[in-house]
Design a protein around this motif. Structure first.
Motif, PDB file in Angstrom:
ATOM      1  N   VAL A  34       3.907  -2.567  -8.162  1.00  9.89           N
ATOM      2  CA  VAL A  34       3.002  -1.561  -8.316  1.00  9.89           C
ATOM      3  C   VAL A  34       1.802  -1.984  -7.476  1.00  9.89           C
ATOM      4  O   VAL A  34       1.135  -2.913  -7.556  1.00  9.89           O
ATOM      5  CB  VAL A  34       2.445  -1.217  -9.635  1.00  9.89           C
ATOM      6  CG1 VAL A  34       1.209  -0.290  -9.765  1.00  9.89           C
ATOM      7  CG2 VAL A  34       3.468  -0.743 -10.548  1.00  9.89           C
ATOM      8  N   CYS A  35       1.405  -1.035  -6.387  1.00 11.75           N
ATOM      9  CA  CYS A  35       0.338  -1.462  -5.342  1.00 11.75           C
ATOM     10  C   CYS A  35      -0.947  -0.505  -5.623  1.00 11.75           C
ATOM     11  O   CYS A  35      -0.568   0.574  -5.983  1.00 11.75           O
ATOM     12  CB  CYS A  35       0.883  -1.244  -4.061  1.00 11.75           C
ATOM     13  SG  CYS A  35       2.405  -2.307  -3.586  1.00 11.75           S
ATOM     14  N   GLN A  36      -1.784  -1.099  -5.260  1.00 13.67           N
ATOM     15  CA  GLN A  36      -3.396  -0.190  -5.309  1.00 13.67           C
ATOM     16  C   GLN A  36      -3.798  -0.207  -3.966  1.00 13.67           C
ATOM     17  O   GLN A  36      -3.945  -0.884  -3.227  1.00 13.67           O
ATOM     18  CB  GLN A  36      -4.116  -1.227  -6.322  1.00 13.67           C
ATOM     19  CG  GLN A  36      -5.597  -0.250  -6.395  1.00 13.67           C
ATOM     20  CD  GLN A  36      -6.169  -1.154  -7.371  1.00 13.67           C
ATOM     21  OE1 GLN A  36      -5.835  -2.336  -7.860  1.00 13.67           O
ATOM     22  NE2 GLN A  36      -7.243  -0.669  -8.043  1.00 13.67           N
ATOM     23  N   THR A  37      -4.223   1.386  -3.901  1.00 13.91           N
ATOM     24  CA  THR A  37      -5.035   1.455  -2.415  1.00 13.91           C
ATOM     25  C   THR A  37      -6.397   1.133  -2.403  1.00 13.91           C
ATOM     26  O   THR A  37      -6.863   0.574  -3.564  1.00 13.91           O
ATOM     27  CB  THR A  37      -4.759   3.237  -2.264  1.00 13.91           C
ATOM     28  OG1 THR A  37      -5.618   3.711  -3.404  1.00 13.91           O
ATOM     29  CG2 THR A  37      -3.204   3.450  -2.256  1.00 13.91           C
ATOM     30  N   ASP A  38      -7.228   1.457  -1.442  1.00 15.69           N
ATOM     31  CA  ASP A  38      -8.510   0.910  -1.372  1.00 15.69           C
ATOM     32  C   ASP A  38      -9.098   1.695  -2.343  1.00 15.69           C
ATOM     33  O   ASP A  38     -10.138   1.328  -2.862  1.00 15.69           O
ATOM     34  CB  ASP A  38      -8.974   1.116   0.114  1.00 15.69           C
ATOM     35  CG  ASP A  38      -8.240   0.205   1.003  1.00 15.69           C
ATOM     36  OD1 ASP A  38      -7.932  -0.924   0.495  1.00 15.69           O
ATOM     37  OD2 ASP A  38      -8.275   0.385   2.259  1.00 15.69           O
TER      38      ASP A  38
ATOM     39  N   GLY B 256      -8.413   2.552  -5.336  1.00 12.95           N
ATOM     40  CA  GLY B 256      -8.092   2.338  -6.737  1.00 12.95           C
ATOM     41  C   GLY B 256      -7.030   3.071  -7.203  1.00 12.95           C
ATOM     42  O   GLY B 256      -6.715   2.891  -8.397  1.00 12.95           O
ATOM     43  N   ARG B 257      -6.310   3.990  -6.606  1.00 16.28           N
ATOM     44  CA  ARG B 257      -5.051   4.631  -6.842  1.00 16.28           C
ATOM     45  C   ARG B 257      -3.724   3.565  -6.830  1.00 16.28           C
ATOM     46  O   ARG B 257      -3.957   2.677  -6.094  1.00 16.28           O
ATOM     47  CB  ARG B 257      -4.892   6.087  -5.950  1.00 16.28           C
ATOM     48  CG  ARG B 257      -6.188   6.910  -6.062  1.00 16.28           C
ATOM     49  CD  ARG B 257      -5.832   8.006  -5.157  1.00 16.28           C
ATOM     50  NE  ARG B 257      -6.693   8.985  -5.357  1.00 16.28           N
ATOM     51  CZ  ARG B 257      -6.534   9.918  -6.191  1.00 16.28           C
ATOM     52  NH1 ARG B 257      -5.341  10.204  -6.978  1.00 16.28           N
ATOM     53  NH2 ARG B 257      -7.386  11.084  -6.703  1.00 16.28           N
ATOM     54  N   LEU B 258      -2.901   3.958  -7.753  1.00 18.14           N
ATOM     55  CA  LEU B 258      -1.882   3.043  -7.863  1.00 18.14           C
ATOM     56  C   LEU B 258      -0.617   3.826  -7.317  1.00 18.14           C
ATOM     57  O   LEU B 258      -0.570   5.137  -7.697  1.00 18.14           O
ATOM     58  CB  LEU B 258      -1.552   2.714  -9.427  1.00 18.14           C
ATOM     59  CG  LEU B 258      -2.721   2.180  -9.984  1.00 18.14           C
ATOM     60  CD1 LEU B 258      -2.446   1.878 -11.361  1.00 18.14           C
ATOM     61  CD2 LEU B 258      -3.008   0.792  -9.211  1.00 18.14           C
ATOM     62  N   TYR B 259       0.566   3.137  -7.051  1.00 17.36           N
ATOM     63  CA  TYR B 259       1.724   3.565  -6.450  1.00 17.36           C
ATOM     64  C   TYR B 259       2.946   2.668  -6.618  1.00 17.36           C
ATOM     65  O   TYR B 259       2.412   1.538  -6.670  1.00 17.36           O
ATOM     66  CB  TYR B 259       1.788   4.349  -4.934  1.00 17.36           C
ATOM     67  CG  TYR B 259       1.443   3.437  -4.044  1.00 17.36           C
ATOM     68  CD1 TYR B 259       2.971   2.831  -3.366  1.00 17.36           C
ATOM     69  CD2 TYR B 259       0.286   2.965  -3.507  1.00 17.36           C
ATOM     70  CE1 TYR B 259       2.523   1.806  -2.484  1.00 17.36           C
ATOM     71  CE2 TYR B 259       0.062   2.253  -2.462  1.00 17.36           C
ATOM     72  CZ  TYR B 259       1.177   1.516  -2.079  1.00 17.36           C
ATOM     73  OH  TYR B 259       1.103   0.584  -1.068  1.00 17.36           O
ATOM     74  N   LEU B 260       4.224   3.184  -6.617  1.00 16.36           N
ATOM     75  CA  LEU B 260       5.234   2.466  -6.985  1.00 16.36           C
ATOM     76  C   LEU B 260       5.991   1.843  -5.804  1.00 16.36           C
ATOM     77  O   LEU B 260       6.187   2.628  -4.985  1.00 16.36           O
ATOM     78  CB  LEU B 260       6.349   3.012  -7.889  1.00 16.36           C
ATOM     79  CG  LEU B 260       7.471   2.241  -8.213  1.00 16.36           C
ATOM     80  CD1 LEU B 260       7.381   1.050  -9.009  1.00 16.36           C
ATOM     81  CD2 LEU B 260       8.455   3.156  -9.016  1.00 16.36           C
ATOM     82  N   SER B 261       6.086   0.724  -5.324  1.00 16.47           N
ATOM     83  CA  SER B 261       6.741   0.319  -4.088  1.00 16.47           C
ATOM     84  C   SER B 261       8.276   0.118  -4.269  1.00 16.47           C
ATOM     85  O   SER B 261       8.462  -0.887  -5.000  1.00 16.47           O
ATOM     86  CB  SER B 261       6.424  -0.731  -3.507  1.00 16.47           C
ATOM     87  OG  SER B 261       6.919  -1.454  -2.579  1.00 16.47           O
ATOM     88  N   GLN B 262       8.894   1.150  -4.155  1.00 19.34           N
ATOM     89  CA  GLN B 262      10.337   1.139  -4.278  1.00 19.34           C
ATOM     90  C   GLN B 262      11.151   0.104  -3.535  1.00 19.34           C
ATOM     91  O   GLN B 262      12.192  -0.629  -4.015  1.00 19.34           O
ATOM     92  CB  GLN B 262      10.808   2.741  -3.986  1.00 19.34           C
ATOM     93  CG  GLN B 262      10.479   3.783  -5.203  1.00 19.34           C
ATOM     94  CD  GLN B 262      11.023   4.854  -4.598  1.00 19.34           C
ATOM     95  OE1 GLN B 262      11.283   5.281  -3.315  1.00 19.34           O
ATOM     96  NE2 GLN B 262      11.507   5.729  -5.544  1.00 19.34           N
ATOM     97  N   ASP B 263      10.415  -0.416  -2.335  1.00 19.95           N
ATOM     98  CA  ASP B 263      11.392  -1.547  -1.736  1.00 19.95           C
ATOM     99  C   ASP B 263      11.293  -2.903  -2.609  1.00 19.95           C
ATOM    100  O   ASP B 263      12.173  -3.299  -2.642  1.00 19.95           O
ATOM    101  CB  ASP B 263      10.656  -1.734  -0.496  1.00 19.95           C
ATOM    102  CG  ASP B 263      10.771  -0.428   0.504  1.00 19.95           C
ATOM    103  OD1 ASP B 263      11.854   0.242   0.292  1.00 19.95           O
ATOM    104  OD2 ASP B 263       9.997  -0.354   1.348  1.00 19.95           O
ATOM    105  N   LYS B 264      10.234  -2.892  -3.258  1.00 20.78           N
ATOM    106  CA  LYS B 264       9.990  -4.217  -3.944  1.00 20.78           C
ATOM    107  C   LYS B 264      10.533  -4.284  -5.230  1.00 20.78           C
ATOM    108  O   LYS B 264      11.137  -5.210  -5.652  1.00 20.78           O
ATOM    109  CB  LYS B 264       8.401  -4.371  -4.052  1.00 20.78           C
ATOM    110  CG  LYS B 264       7.555  -4.531  -2.981  1.00 20.78           C
ATOM    111  CD  LYS B 264       6.964  -5.932  -2.711  1.00 20.78           C
ATOM    112  CE  LYS B 264       6.270  -6.000  -1.432  1.00 20.78           C
ATOM    113  NZ  LYS B 264       5.071  -6.865  -1.574  1.00 20.78           N
TER     114      LYS B 264
END
Length: 109
Positions: free
Chosen positions: A86-90, A92-100
């Motif tokens: 799960v990565c965080q944008t500048d 503060g929003r979150l998204y799932l990295s499907q590659d990782k």
């Protein structure tokens, strides 16, 4: 063995299950639920990232935590963030990295 020794052995096994095995099972289940929440909300890249409130993953307040059964999803979110799944944008929003997610070969079922 006498009954006292069997009873003590039973309590030790029960303690091991209660303090070590069951929380691990619940964390694994919560991790799969968190991944599912990101997929259902289509938060799969930086453009479609969502806030923690939009995802419903805000940790409970102290009072809520005392009144409800323990929720392992906020802890599972922290684990996924440390693993960079799960990565965080500048902002503060979150998204799932499907590659990782695919790279660590997480068994979702």
């Amino acid at each position: 063995m006498d009954t006292t020794a069997l009873f003590i052995l039973f309590l030790v096994i029960l303690a091991i299950l209660g303090f070590w095995v069951l929380p691990r099972i619940r964390i694994k289940r919560a991790t799969n639920q968190v991944v599912g929440i990101f997929e259902r909300n289509n938060a799969l890249d930086a453009r479609s990232a969502k806030t923690i409130d939009e995802l419903g993953l805000r940790p409970p307040t102290l009072l809520e935590g005392m009144l409800r059964i323990r929720d392992f999803k906020p802890y599972a979110l922290q684990i996924l963030m440390k693993a960079e799944v799960v990565c965080q944008t500048d902002g503060g929003r979150l998204y799932l990295s499907q590659d990782k997610l695919a790279a660590i070969n997480m068994d979702r079922r």
